[in-house]
Design a protein around this motif. Structure first.
Motif, short mmCIF file in Angstrom:
data_model
loop_
_atom_site.label_atom_id
_atom_site.label_comp_id
_atom_site.label_asym_id
_atom_site.label_seq_id
_atom_site.Cartn_x
_atom_site.Cartn_y
_atom_site.Cartn_z
N GLN A 151 0.87 -1.19 0.00
CA GLN A 151 0.00 0.00 0.00
C GLN A 151 0.90 1.23 0.00
OE1 GLN A 151 -3.49 -0.17 2.57
NE2 GLN A 151 -3.64 -2.36 2.27
N CYS A 152 1.27 1.73 1.19
CA CYS A 152 2.17 2.89 1.16
C CYS A 152 3.51 2.49 0.57
CB CYS A 152 2.34 3.49 2.55
SG CYS A 152 3.49 2.62 3.63
N GLY A 153 3.87 1.23 0.73
CA GLY A 153 5.08 0.72 0.09
C GLY A 153 6.36 0.96 0.86
N CYS A 155 7.37 -0.41 3.64
CA CYS A 155 7.95 -1.66 4.13
C CYS A 155 8.37 -2.56 2.99
CB CYS A 155 6.91 -2.41 4.97
SG CYS A 155 5.54 -3.06 3.96
N CYS A 187 4.66 -4.80 8.44
CA CYS A 187 3.95 -3.88 7.54
C CYS A 187 2.82 -3.24 8.33
CB CYS A 187 3.37 -4.66 6.36
SG CYS A 187 2.26 -3.65 5.36
N ARG A 188 2.77 -1.92 8.36
CA ARG A 188 1.73 -1.24 9.11
C ARG A 188 0.42 -1.14 8.32
NH1 ARG A 188 -1.02 -0.81 13.54
NH2 ARG A 188 -0.91 1.17 14.63
N CYS A 189 0.53 -1.01 7.00
CA CYS A 189 -0.70 -0.88 6.20
C CYS A 189 -1.49 -2.18 6.16
CB CYS A 189 -0.36 -0.44 4.78
SG CYS A 189 0.43 1.16 4.69
S1 FES Z 1 2.70 -1.07 2.73
FE1 FES Z 1 2.69 0.52 4.20
S2 FES Z 1 3.81 -0.37 5.78
FE2 FES Z 1 3.64 -1.99 4.41
#
Ligand code: FES
Ligand code: FES
Lengths: 209, 729
Positions: A151-153, A155, A187-189
């Motif tokens: 997602q945010c990428g 990680c 991964c936080r997302c």
């Molecule tokens: S994609 Fe955002 S922390 Fe893993």
């Protein structure tokens, strides 16, 4: 500190001795007493002191030799990011818990935040940036893209490198083995579910329901 | 123009345009920006939870190698009101030297009393408060008080069953993997500022900096091409943004200031705690008559509610008798920030778990309990806005419950609470949620078609990881008969104009209509421009189909690139903005968790999870499902692992990290089954927030179902599970 054979050019013990051993050892909270440290150190061959000023280092990164001057305390991660502008490895926890800084060191995944840049000299360092040639994506990042395992990428490069390491070491790895190899990454997302799709596809295994 | 009724690209699974860049580490986040001659800044923070600064001695700084400048944030005499509060910032040529600079500054404090536990803070009356200011006001304040008329006289009349329970969850941290921070750089004569900031609000960040430095807004540029997570915690430059720009101004050099992990956890944002005592009463059939909640929570040192007061009970808002009281408990930790559906997960924890406890007391299936107490479809809304959540909520939840019931095989797997066999007990639990979402403007979007056939979409809106860049490409590709990969999207730059902050699940519904309308305007301009050059076609005869422009008058097809080539030196450009009618708000969702609880060790594993989510018109099925699964995973973390633990004696957080602040890895997470209940007729609805709301309550109910006893507080750690089991015996 264990007595296992040090494989780096400059052992941590030699490094400590060379740079004002005893005080440093206590400051770092290591258990070894100064005496024990001295007794176990290899005889003769004094190690030249380093720092605190910068020293010239050369790292082999993604097939290229890169040089810079860094203080001995600089981690491999900070050397890559701050001094060599290799930023695919991310700094998140900076103490070996999240895996965002994972790089391959002589084909082994390591946390770049938990190793000194000096120690990485003479080794082949690979980061996520190496997993693309021109427009051709390596199968691992390609699977992350295809199944939306990011997602945010932030990680993601760490996961990609960790997964690449598992599959290089064992191309026949099962999905469970790959998951185990990712246990040191966070991964936080919350992309794990999509990551599993990527893992199953890379393992040529059909995902049961 | 309405949304196309037949859709070729919209609603399909499209890989992110920027996926390859991100997965191979080439994407440059704010944290990754390195500018020539860039300096590094760090912030010195109070170690005390509450103290007054006596003296700041910076005299040793000059001797530190690499030192360049410092900036005092709080002067002597000022109070620091939580551990982590900013005192001063330094910058140096390297990060290492900046660290040395922090150690060279000496700050003397007078320690003042603090409170970092809700229970402690609640005891402090006026005169004893620990928040500073004149007369030390109490740490508590009323957060709301409401009762249905005649509650005391009538609420419990005719009820046969009643439960009273306590439920709650602690303060947690956003833990964005990319910490808060930025790189700031001024131009030569210091009249223009550029920042690469990790933010959910690109134009807002630029505008606030312009105000702080008293320069025209047009002279500040904020760039956020990639962003490593925000979840509600990154809406402006923050103190570190202003300080970083100030240091850059002083030193006439670019400066980077990113928070380290401990700072990120202690000052980068928190979701407030919520604890409550809940009484629910109903009849033998499970119809709830009375819902009573007395709750409190802490938004940290600042103010603000910690639940959504008016939505208690949550979802089941038409319970006849309602009484609710909320107390805001301020204490010496960072101020809360919005976190993915502010107040809602807490509301859900306080409501949906109590509901299951009543179901158990009555002896009915929790599904039955929910179906009986769902709010009816709102008859007024049915007349005026028949597609909305209010008009359809009963039908939506009813059908979602039926869908999820089959998906998880509820009727076979569910058992009365505590009836499982063996040491490791399995349980199923359900919870419901709702969220507003909804888009608005301004989100002007500009599209340019050039003679080489390229299509450029520009807006200042940001991609937090939601796939916003790809949303723009999908909508544009749909209208121009192209593929998403044919479209170039430039977002995340304040120079592209205003845009709404990415909060409240509003980005997709705020921007997708704007993109569609920009497409419409550009298409009209494009067809008008090329018609005369396509054998003098009539504009009205031209339609864009996949890869071609079709002249319906003579059935002649001109391939896209050839048609664009007729534009010659004059690219076509037009803009569009958000307008009502293409997006909507208000969704419902139902979730079910399956857990396995080891009754000897107390370990809870969430093994499978089902999520049914109502979502309007889906733009990208792939990213939409990712959002839902990601929300569930965040909720499982909330249920099982996360907690900011503050030390009573020192007032400091003991786990401002990622080792003792637990977040689950891939092996800790359930297999997740997502069902998108799309309703294209409603237009686009944001779903970033809803899918994380009911997860923790569903897990809590599953644990209750497994072991037959309520674990009162999240996270449901082994210690708490064992304590609950001991209570049962
Ligand atoms: S994609 Fe955002 S922390 Fe893993
Ligand atoms: S940054 Fe190295 S493990 Fe987290």
């Amino acid at each position: 500190m264990s007595d296992t054979k040090e494989t780096t050019g400059l052992s941590r013990r030699q490094f400590l001795k060379g740079s004002g051993a005893a005080a440093a050892a206590t400051a770092l909270g290591t258990a070894a007493a100064p005496g024990a440290l001295a007794a176990q150190a290899p005889a003769a061959q004094p190690v030249p002191g380093m720092g605190p000023a910068g020293v010239k280092i050369t790292l082999q990164v993604n097939g290229r030799k890169m040089s810079s001057t860094v203080e001995p305390r600089v981690t491999l991660l900070d050397a890559l990011r701050n001094y060599l502008d290799v930023t695919g490895c991310k700094r998140v926890c900076d103490r070996g818990t999240c895996g965002a800084c994972t790089v391959l060191l002589d084909n082994k995944p390591v946390y770049a935040c938990s190793m000194l840049a000096l120690e990485a000299q003479g080794k082949e360092i690979r980061t996520a940036e190496s997993l693309v040639q021109g427009a051709k994506l390596d199968a691992v990042p390609a699977a992350f893209v295809r199944f939306d395992a990011q997602q945010c990428g932030f990680c993601t490069p760490g996961f990609v490198v960790a997964m690449k390491a598992v599959l290089e070491q064992n191309p026949k790895a099962t999905p469970a083995e790959v998951e185990k190899g990712l246990a040191g990454n966070i991964c936080r997302c919350g992309t794990y579910e999509q990551m599993r799709d990527a893992i199953y596809s890379l393992c040529n295994t059909k995902r049961g329901s | 123009m309405p949304w196309p009724t037949t859709r070729r690209v919209i609603g399909t699974k499209v890989s992110r345009l920027d996926g390859p860049e991100k997965a191979t580490g080439r994407a440059k986040y704010s944290y990754d920006i390195n500018r020539p001659g860039m300096l590094h800044a760090r912030i010195l923070r109070s170690h005390y939870a509450h103290a007054r600064i006596k003296n700041i001695d910076t005299s040793a700084l000059e001797k530190v190698p690499g030192f360049r400048a410092f900036h005092i944030i709080k002067n002597a005499g000022a109070e620091c009101r939580f551990a982590g509060d900013e005192v001063l910032a330094v910058c140096a040529d390297t990060e290492e030297h900046a660290e040395d600079c922090l150690r060279a500054v000496r700050v003397d404090y007078d320690e003042l009393p603090h409170a970092v536990k809700e229970a402690d803070a609640r005891r402090l009356v006026a005169g004893q408060g620990t928040l500073g200011g004149a007369n030390n006001p109490a740490n508590t304040q009323a957060g709301g008080d409401f009762a249905t008329a005649n509650f005391d006289a009538q609420a419990y009349q005719g009820t046969s069953h009643q439960i009273e329970g306590t439920y709650g969850a602690p303060v947690i941290s956003h833990q964005c993997l990319e910490s808060h921070g930025l790189v700031a750089e001024w131009n030569q004569d210091q009249s223009e500022l550029t920042v690469w900031a990790s933010t959910q609000a690109v134009p807002n960040t630029a505008n606030q900096l312009a105000q702080n430095f008293k320069i025209p807004a047009a002279r500040v540029r904020c760039i956020t091409h990639y962003m490593g997570g925000g979840f509600g915690s990154k809406f402006g430059p923050d103190i570190q943004g202003t300080v970083c720009a100030e240091l850059a101004r002083k030193t006439r050099a670019p400066v980077k200031l990113m928070l380290d992990r401990a700072e990120e956890v202690t000052v980068g944002g928190q979701r407030p705690s919520a604890y409550g005592t809940v009484k629910v009463a109903g009849n033998r059939q499970g119809d709830i008559r009375a819902f009573e909640v007395d709750c409190y929570g802490s938004p940290g040192v600042g103010g603000g509610a910690t639940v959504n007061f008016n939505l208690l009970p949550y979802v089941y808002v038409t319970v006849p008798f309602i009484k609710r009281r909320h107390q805001i408990v301020r204490m010496n930790v960072q101020t809360a920030r919005a976190m993915r559906a502010p107040g809602h997960p807490q509301n859900c924890i306080l409501t949906d778990q109590a509901l299951d406890d009543l179901a158990a007391a009555v002896g009915i299936n929790p599904i039955e309990m929910r179906l009986r107490n769902l709010p009816p479809n709102d008859p007024n809304a049915l007349k005026t806005a028949p597609n909305t959540y209010m008009a359809r909520r009963n039908s939506i939840y009813r059908s979602q419950i039926e869908i999820i019931r089959k998906m998880c095989d509820w009727d076979r797997v569910w058992h009365p609470p505590g009836r499982g066999d063996g040491v490791v007990k399995t349980g199923l639990g359900m919870a419901l949620h709702t969220w507003g979402g909804g888009g608005r403007g301004p989100n002007p979007t500009r599209i340019t078609i050039s003679a080489d056939g390229s299509v450029l979409v520009q807006s200042s809106s940001q991609d937090l990881g939601t796939g916003q860049r790809t949303v723009a490409a999908i909508v544009t590709a749909e209208i121009f008969g192209l593929e998403p990969t044919d479209i170039t999207v430039q977002i995340g730059e304040s120079q592209h104009g205003p845009s709404t902050p990415s909060g409240g699940s509003t980005t997709c519904p705020g921007t997708a209509p704007a993109i569609l309308r920009a497409c419409e305007a550009t298409r009209a301009a494009f067809l008008a421009a090329i018609a005369p050059r396509l054998n003098n076609a009539q504009v009205d005869d031209l339609v864009i189909e996949r890869g071609n422009i079709l002249n319906r008058a003579n059935n002649e097809r001109t391939p896209w690139r050839q048609a664009c080539a007729r534009l010659g030196q004059n690219p076509v450009q037009a803009t569009g903005d958000w307008a009502a009618g293409l997006s909507d708000q208000g969704v419902g969702g139902v979730q079910v968790a399956e857990v396995k609880v080891d009754t000897e060790t107390g370990v809870v594993r969430c093994t499978r999870f089902w999520a049914v989510q109502d979502c309007g018109l889906v733009i990208n099925k792939l990213c939409c499902e990712s959002q839902v699964a990601g929300g569930v995973i965040m909720g499982v973390n909330y249920a099982l692992f996360e907690e900011c633990i503050y030390d009573r004696a020192t007032g400091r957080q003991v786990n401002p990290d990622m080792e003792f602040y637990k977040l689950g890895g891939i092996q800790d997470m359930p297999q997740i089954y997502v069902h998108m209940m799309d309703m294209p007729e409603r237009g686009v609805i944001g779903i970033g927030e809803p899918p994380t709301i009911s997860t923790a309550a569903a897990v809590g109910n599953a644990v209750f179902n497994a072991i037959g006893v309520r674990v009162e507080q999240a996270p449901f750690t082994p210690e708490r599970v064992l304590a609950a089991l001991a209570r049962r015996k």
